[in-house]
Design a protein around this motif. Structure first.
Motif, short mmCIF file in Angstrom:
data_model
loop_
_atom_site.label_atom_id
_atom_site.label_comp_id
_atom_site.label_asym_id
_atom_site.label_seq_id
_atom_site.Cartn_x
_atom_site.Cartn_y
_atom_site.Cartn_z
N UNK A 152 30.57 29.45 29.83
CA UNK A 152 32.02 29.34 29.98
C UNK A 152 32.45 29.72 31.39
N UNK A 153 31.83 30.78 31.97
CA UNK A 153 32.21 31.21 33.32
C UNK A 153 31.86 30.14 34.34
N UNK A 154 30.81 29.38 34.07
CA UNK A 154 30.44 28.30 34.99
C UNK A 154 31.46 27.18 34.97
N UNK A 155 32.21 27.09 33.91
CA UNK A 155 33.24 26.06 33.82
C UNK A 155 34.64 26.65 34.04
N UNK A 156 34.69 27.89 34.53
CA UNK A 156 35.95 28.58 34.85
C UNK A 156 36.82 28.77 33.61
N UNK A 157 36.18 28.93 32.45
CA UNK A 157 36.93 29.20 31.23
C UNK A 157 37.13 30.70 31.04
N UNK A 158 36.12 31.49 31.41
CA UNK A 158 36.22 32.95 31.33
C UNK A 158 35.54 33.54 32.56
N UNK A 159 35.64 34.85 32.68
CA UNK A 159 34.99 35.54 33.79
C UNK A 159 35.96 36.48 34.47
N UNK A 160 35.46 37.17 35.48
CA UNK A 160 36.25 38.14 36.23
C UNK A 160 35.99 37.95 37.72
N UNK A 161 37.04 38.03 38.49
CA UNK A 161 36.90 38.00 39.94
C UNK A 161 37.60 39.23 40.51
N UNK A 162 36.92 39.92 41.41
CA UNK A 162 37.44 41.17 41.98
C UNK A 162 37.72 40.97 43.47
N UNK A 163 38.90 41.40 43.89
CA UNK A 163 39.30 41.25 45.28
C UNK A 163 39.83 42.57 45.81
N UNK A 164 39.32 43.01 46.95
CA UNK A 164 39.88 44.15 47.66
C UNK A 164 40.87 43.59 48.67
N UNK A 165 42.12 44.00 48.59
CA UNK A 165 43.16 43.40 49.44
C UNK A 165 43.99 44.48 50.12
N UNK A 166 44.26 44.25 51.40
CA UNK A 166 45.20 45.12 52.09
C UNK A 166 46.61 44.68 51.71
N UNK A 167 47.55 45.59 51.86
CA UNK A 167 48.93 45.31 51.45
C UNK A 167 49.52 44.14 52.23
N UNK A 168 49.27 44.11 53.54
CA UNK A 168 49.83 43.03 54.37
C UNK A 168 49.21 41.69 53.98
#
Length: 295
Positions: free
Chosen positions: A86-102
């Motif tokens: 399912x994750x290979x077809x973008x049905x489920x999964x998690x993506x983590x992003x570290x982001x600065x406020x700007x």
């Protein structure tokens, strides 16, 4: 004790269906091979696992106990396989992003909105970091897949950095400092007024220190803000002069831009990731959308 995984796999399916022919059909195998595998497993364990009847294969008490454990293991394996598919077809999964406020305000928020509309089954986890913190998180190999931050950054042999979009920043004040409005102002004039800045441990502080130093001027802010979002409220409260990206000014009608003679250099939003670290399908898709946001 080492026993072939295939024996347990065959045992699981025969026990599940209670019939050799049905289990063979599911495994794309034949009954003689299945029978041989069951006998080998029983020989290895030293006890019968099935009673052969006219109605099929019935588990013995020992077989029942074994099946209780094997069933859990195979259900977990099947669930894992389904999750990966399912994750290979973008049905489920998690993506983590570290982001600065700007970077979050100037680029990432509309991209995340579009990503969620296209892939509602993907869980997104955003960790709010300064640029140095985000880079440190990637170097330490935490769960963050990618970082979206603003320059300047610290070069690293273990990381790759891709520029996405320039950021235009302005010096701003409230009407209380009306002598700085409706005319062109030299940078050195700002030193006569209180300055508001992010902390000395941030890349923003480093950037403006360099900007002032390039014009032979010191940079000693009077007020230190913890986050970029705190600067404009302080400016509006007549506490001093701040520097903010253009995108931050959209909803602030009571804040005035200062027309500096010395133009503030552009900064960039950049995507940073670890070299040689493969991204999940979801993270790759989000990265592609972030990079496309420059167009």
């Amino acid at each position: 004790m080492y026993i072939s995984y295939d024996y347990y796999r065959i045992f699981y399916y025969v026990a599940k269906y209670g019939n050799l022919s049905q289990a063979a059909k599911q495994l794309l195998n034949n009954q003689p091979n299945m029978t041989r595998a069951i006998k080998n497993l029983e020989g290895e364990l030293g006890c019968p696992l099935f009673l052969r009847t006219n109605r099929g294969m019935k588990l013995t008490p020992e077989g029942e106990r074994l099946y209780a454990h094997v069933r859990i293991a195979f259900e977990h394996i099947e669930a894992g396989e389904a999750e990966i598919t399912e994750s290979r077809t973008l049905q489920t999964g998690t993506v983590c992003v570290a982001a600065s406020e700007v970077a979050l305000r100037c680029l990432l928020l509309p991209v995340l909105k579009e990503f969620r509309l296209l892939h509602p089954g993907i869980h997104i986890r955003i960790s709010n970091h300064s640029t140095p913190q985000a880079i440190a998180a990637l170097k330490e190999g935490t769960a963050d897949n990618i970082a979206v931050v603003t320059t300047p950054t610290a070069p690293s042999a273990s990381l790759t950095e891709t520029p996405v979009r320039p950021i235009h920043e302005y010096a701003v004040c409230s009407p209380f400092f009306r002598t700085l409005t409706n005319r062109q102002v030299k940078l050195e004039e700002l030193l006569e007024f209180p300055l508001i800045s992010l902390g000395a441990d941030t890349k923003s502080f480093e950037f403006y220190s360099g900007f002032f130093a390039a014009h032979g001027l010191p940079y000693h802010p009077d007020i230190e803000a913890f986050t970029a979002d705190q600067i404009l409220p302080m400016v509006e409260a007549d506490l001093g002069i701040g520097f903010v990206p253009e995108e931050f000014l959209e909803k602030w009608s009571n804040v005035c831009r200062i027309d500096l003679e010395e133009k503030i250099p552009e900064r960039n939003v950049v995507v940073i990731k670890r070299k040689g670290q493969p991204l999940s399908v979801a993270a790759k898709e989000l990265e592609k959308m972030i990079l496309a946001a420059e167009k």
